[in-house]
Design a protein around this motif. Structure first.
Motif, short mmCIF file in Angstrom:
data_model
loop_
_atom_site.label_atom_id
_atom_site.label_comp_id
_atom_site.label_asym_id
_atom_site.label_seq_id
_atom_site.Cartn_x
_atom_site.Cartn_y
_atom_site.Cartn_z
N GLY A 381 40.20 36.89 40.57
CA GLY A 381 38.83 36.72 40.11
C GLY A 381 37.99 35.92 41.09
N LEU A 382 38.66 35.15 41.96
CA LEU A 382 37.92 34.39 42.96
C LEU A 382 37.75 35.19 44.24
CD1 LEU A 382 39.53 30.90 42.52
CD2 LEU A 382 37.17 31.51 42.07
N GLY A 383 38.20 36.43 44.22
CA GLY A 383 38.02 37.26 45.41
C GLY A 383 39.15 37.13 46.40
N ARG B 98 34.38 40.42 44.03
CA ARG B 98 34.80 39.36 43.10
C ARG B 98 34.41 37.98 43.61
NH1 ARG B 98 40.36 41.96 42.84
NH2 ARG B 98 39.90 43.86 41.66
N ALA B 99 34.22 37.87 44.92
CA ALA B 99 33.73 36.59 45.43
C ALA B 99 32.27 36.40 45.02
CB ALA B 99 33.86 36.56 46.95
N VAL B 101 30.92 37.89 42.29
CA VAL B 101 30.85 37.87 40.83
C VAL B 101 32.02 37.03 40.33
CG1 VAL B 101 30.75 39.28 38.76
CG2 VAL B 101 29.91 40.18 40.92
N GLY B 102 31.77 35.74 40.12
CA GLY B 102 32.86 34.84 39.69
C GLY B 102 33.25 35.08 38.25
N TYR B 121 40.20 26.38 46.96
CA TYR B 121 40.92 27.65 47.14
C TYR B 121 39.99 28.78 47.58
CZ TYR B 121 43.92 31.60 45.95
OH TYR B 121 44.65 32.75 45.99
N ILE B 125 39.64 30.67 51.31
CA ILE B 125 39.96 32.09 51.48
C ILE B 125 38.81 32.83 52.14
CG2 ILE B 125 40.11 34.22 50.13
CD1 ILE B 125 42.05 32.90 48.36
N HIS B 126 37.58 32.47 51.74
CA HIS B 126 36.43 33.21 52.25
C HIS B 126 35.83 32.56 53.49
CE1 HIS B 126 36.67 35.83 48.86
NE2 HIS B 126 36.68 34.81 48.04
N ARG B 175 35.67 25.80 40.05
CA ARG B 175 36.39 26.63 41.01
C ARG B 175 35.64 27.94 41.24
NH1 ARG B 175 42.27 28.20 39.09
NH2 ARG B 175 41.11 29.77 37.93
N ALA B 176 35.10 28.49 40.12
CA ALA B 176 34.39 29.76 40.25
C ALA B 176 33.07 29.59 41.00
CB ALA B 176 34.14 30.35 38.87
N THR B 179 32.70 29.32 45.25
CA THR B 179 32.57 30.42 46.20
C THR B 179 31.13 30.95 46.25
OG1 THR B 179 33.26 31.92 44.46
CG2 THR B 179 34.95 31.24 46.01
#
Lengths: 493, 266
Positions: A381-383, B98-99, B101-102, B121, B125-126, B175-176, B179
């Motif tokens: 969900g965090l991509g 998904r990055a 749309v959290g 996290y 990742i991004h 966390r959401a 990003t």
């Protein structure tokens, strides 16, 4: 009356007790089971169990105590002076027992009469021939005191046997009668039977524990005996393993370090093979494989665990060894001449690694599957991609469990024998070259005990010291693994 | 109340549509879970999905960030556009989507890592931070937005699983948002929380509205009324009614909506 017969009689009484108890309960209730506290079968089972269990305990205790009592009573009859050079009281006592058994057998087969056995003391040589005739061969001559002791042994054993039978059957009958009298409509047979079942379960659990204890104790006693003959410091710190063969006596070097080194080296190579392959297989199976693939591939992988280790040993000896020689040997593909023969640490390690793959993969697969779906959803969900999720969330979450799986595989590798015997050779040496032949603790235990060396010599007893060292190491690993696995379990509760 | 309603009305017409769904159908194997749903979700506003259990509201929510892709038997038809871009277009990378749309889940699901690493996290990742200092800044900002900074600033390296349920959920929200998503989907974010933690999270949702378009699925009609500006009522896979929250709760058009909010069905 033999013990088997006795057990059958007691069981028969148990069945009778069941029928009687059930019948009495039904008649007390006037034929209507609704008037009873428990179902009729519970009353029957209560009477049956009371008839069987105490009687069996009596029989069991008797079988343990009687030989001890007779032994201590008879052994006093053998004078110190008669114990021959190189022998001891327990060896003499076993002679006594053999004579006594021989006499029983001779009477049983009709080769001698009861009267002849009493007068046989006058012709000991003739007795020896007689006993040999019924199949009991004696090593040493029968002396007067041995014969007398044997006669006494027979008498005591005969009396003991009679009383054992009486005591067992009496216990059974008393149990039956007491339980039968207790049976009434208000008696809570169900609860009593429940407690009885609990006892059975506890007994089963204690047998497993007591057996472990017994194994450990036997190892410890023999190890203590070994250390009386051979210095512990030499055993633990000597750098060479060079047992001389018995008969010539003395001069053995029994250092565990070369063996331990071989064990750890081979296990290390095995884990180097098994851990990455097993872990990647587990990740594929639990995270990527579709259901049909998983249903097909997982049992196949676990089939590896079902192959007997001797077959792996043959595989090492006949296939992997020659293959490695053809690559790393003198005229091999690389031309490096590292490897002298097919048996080597590398051969055994590679094959053992293959054997361990299913251990690592199957346990890791279960553990990865136990990571909650919420973790995956959270990461996706965090991509994060699937493999990022696996690497950064799932594996760290499953890591303690995976470490536990690896440690279990390691203790399995350390205890492995057949692959080593066939694949790694028999030379104990301290070497860094993985293409040298080496050997392990387990392989040496086998070779020390299967030779024709005297069992009381340090060369044979060293096997127990090796065994207990290995036991302590693997036990430590297992405890550590369990500790880690348990810690992991708490994480999501 | 009337003023607010009016104000929201004018706002919603002024603001552009963030998510536009047309004729969405979702099947689980042969079962149709969503039947022909059309919905328009506005930016900088909280939209609530309500309805009885199994009505498809969570399923629809999971279509918006393609989380349903992870379920093998799930099939999505129709057209969902975010900022006019079809998210089911083959050229769209679901991971990248998904990055943007959290999502916050029903049960708090912090990773078994430290609080800091939980928040860091996504940015890691991004590749959102060039160095440690920037990452620290992102983490702090996200934790502040998640209204949990003051509670955890002294123990950033303690495990996230050691927080209380309400704190865990706010950590997951932090966390959401770390990003920098444009849309925040929340699947019954308060159903595992006690009333106090629920109140905190609701307050947080109201603040988040200033930066994000928030879609929240909830079982509690009071919650929908408290936090949302627009409400969609789902029933048996159909979108029954969709409109301003005040209107849905005071003057629903469809008899089923009225039955549900007055407690006669559901």
């Amino acid at each position: 009356m033999s013990n088997v017969m006795l057990v059958l009689i007691v069981l028969g009484l148990g069945v009778i007790g069941f029928v009687l108890g059930r019948g009495r309960a039904m008649s007390a209730a006037g034929g209507d089971r609704r008037n009873l506290h428990s179902l009729p079968m519970y009353y029957g089972a209560n009477v049956g169990l009371n008839a069987v269990v105490p009687a069996m305990l009596v029989l069991f205790a008797w079988l343990i105590v009687q030989p001890m009592v007779i032994n201590s009573s008879v052994s006093g009859m053998i004078p110190e002076a008669e114990i021959a050079e190189g022998s001891n009281l327990s060896l003499m006592m076993s002679d006594v027992r053999r004579v006594a058994e021989g006499l029983d057998l001779a009477v049983g087969q009709g080769a001698m009469t009861e009267a002849e056995t009493r007068s046989a003391g006058e012709d000991l040589d003739g007795l020896r021939d007689n006993l040999a005739g019924v199949g009991v061969a004696l090593g040493s001559d029968i002396t007067d005191s041995t014969f007398a002791a044997a006669q006494r042994y027979r008498v005591l054993a005969g009396t003991g046997h009679l009383w054992k039978t009486i005591a067992t059957i009496t216990a059974s009958l008393i149990g039956l009668a007491v339980a039968y009298r207790m049976t009434s409509t208000t008696f809570r047979a169900r609860n009593v039977v429940e407690r009885g079942i609990l006892m059975v379960l506890i007994a089963a659990a204690s047998i497993a524990i007591l057996t472990t204890l017994g194994i450990v104790l036997s190892l410890i006693f023999n190890t203590v005996e070994f250390f009386r003959l051979y210095a512990a410091s030499d055993f633990f710190f000597s750098l060479s393993w060079n047992p001389s063969f018995s008969g010539r006596g003395g001069g053995s070097e029994l250092g565990i370090l070369p063996l331990l080194w071989g064990t750890l080296y081979i296990s290390f190579i095995a884990l180097l093979v098994a851990v990455p392959i097993g872990l990647f297989a587990a990740i594929y199976l639990s995270e990527y494989a579709s259901k049909p693939v998983r249903a097909f591939a997982k049992p196949l992988l676990e089939l590896l665990a079902g192959i007997p280790t001797i077959v792996y040993g043959l595989f090492a000896l006949l296939t992997v060894g020659p293959l490695l020689v053809s690559v790393f040997g003198r005229d091999g593909a690389l031309g490096v001449d590292w490897m002298q023969g097919g048996t080597a640490v590398m051969t055994a390690g590679l094959v053992m690694g293959i054997m361990l793959i299913p251990f690592v993969s199957s346990l890791s697969d279960d553990i990865i599957n136990a990571v909650p779906q919420a973790m995956r959803d959270g990461s996706l969900g965090l991509g994060a991609t699937h493999s990022e999720t696996v690497r950064q969330v799932i594996l760290p979450a499953a890591l303690p469990g995976i470490v536990g799986a690896i440690l279990l595989a390691a203790s399995r590798a350390i205890g492995e024998t057949m692959i080593v015997v066939l694949g790694a050779g028999a030379a104990a040496r301290l070497s860094m070259n993985p293409f040298d032949a080496m050997t392990t603790v387990t392989a040496k235990i086998v070779s020390q005990l299967t030779g024709d060396s005297d069992f009381a010599s340090p060369e044979a007893l060293v096997a127990f010291a090796l065994g207990i060292t290995l036991f302590v190491i693997t036990l430590g690993l297992n405890v550590f693994a369990l500790f880690i696995v348990r810690k992991y379990r708490e994480q999501y509760e | 109340m009337e003023d607010m309603y009016q104000m929201d009305r004018t706002m919603s017409t002024e603001q552009d549509i963030k998510i536009r769904a047309n004729g969405v159908q979702v099947y689980y194997a042969d079962n149709q879970a969503i039947k022909d749903v059309d919905v328009e979700i506005q930016d900088k506003m909280v939209t609530a999905f309500i309805g009885p259990s199994g009505c498809g509201k969570s399923t629809f929510l999971r279509c918006i960030n393609r989380m349903n892709d992870t379920i093998d038997i799930c099939r999505v038809e129709g057209d969902i556009r975010i900022d006019g871009e079809d998210i089911y277009d083959p050229r769209v990378d679901p991971v990248q989507l998904r990055a943007k749309v959290g999502m916050v889940f029903q049960k708090p699901n912090p990773f078994p890592k430290s609080i800091y690493d939980n928040v860091a996290y996504g940015p890691k990742i991004h590749g959102l931070a060039r160095n440690k200092a920037e990452l620290d800044e992102i983490v702090e900002k996200a934790l502040r937005r998640g209204a949990i900074w003051d509670e955890v600033k002294d123990r950033l390296h303690a495990p996230g699983t050691g927080l209380s349920g309400g704190q865990q959920q706010r950590l997951c929200i932090a966390r959401a948002v770390a990003t920098e998503p444009e849309v925040l989907l929340m699947d019954e974010p308060c159903s595992a929380l006690d009333p106090i933690a629920t109140a905190q999270v609701e307050e947080l949702i109201d603040e988040l509205r200033q930066n994000y378009s928030v879609v929240i699925v909830t079982h509690s009609m009071q919650q929908a009324a408290r936090v949302s500006q627009r409400t969609a009522f789902f029933h048996l896979g159909n979108l029954v009614e969709f409109g301003d929250t005040d209107k849905i709760f005071t003057n629903p058009e469809d008899p089923r909506t009225e039955s549900y909010i007055s407690g006669r069905i559901g």
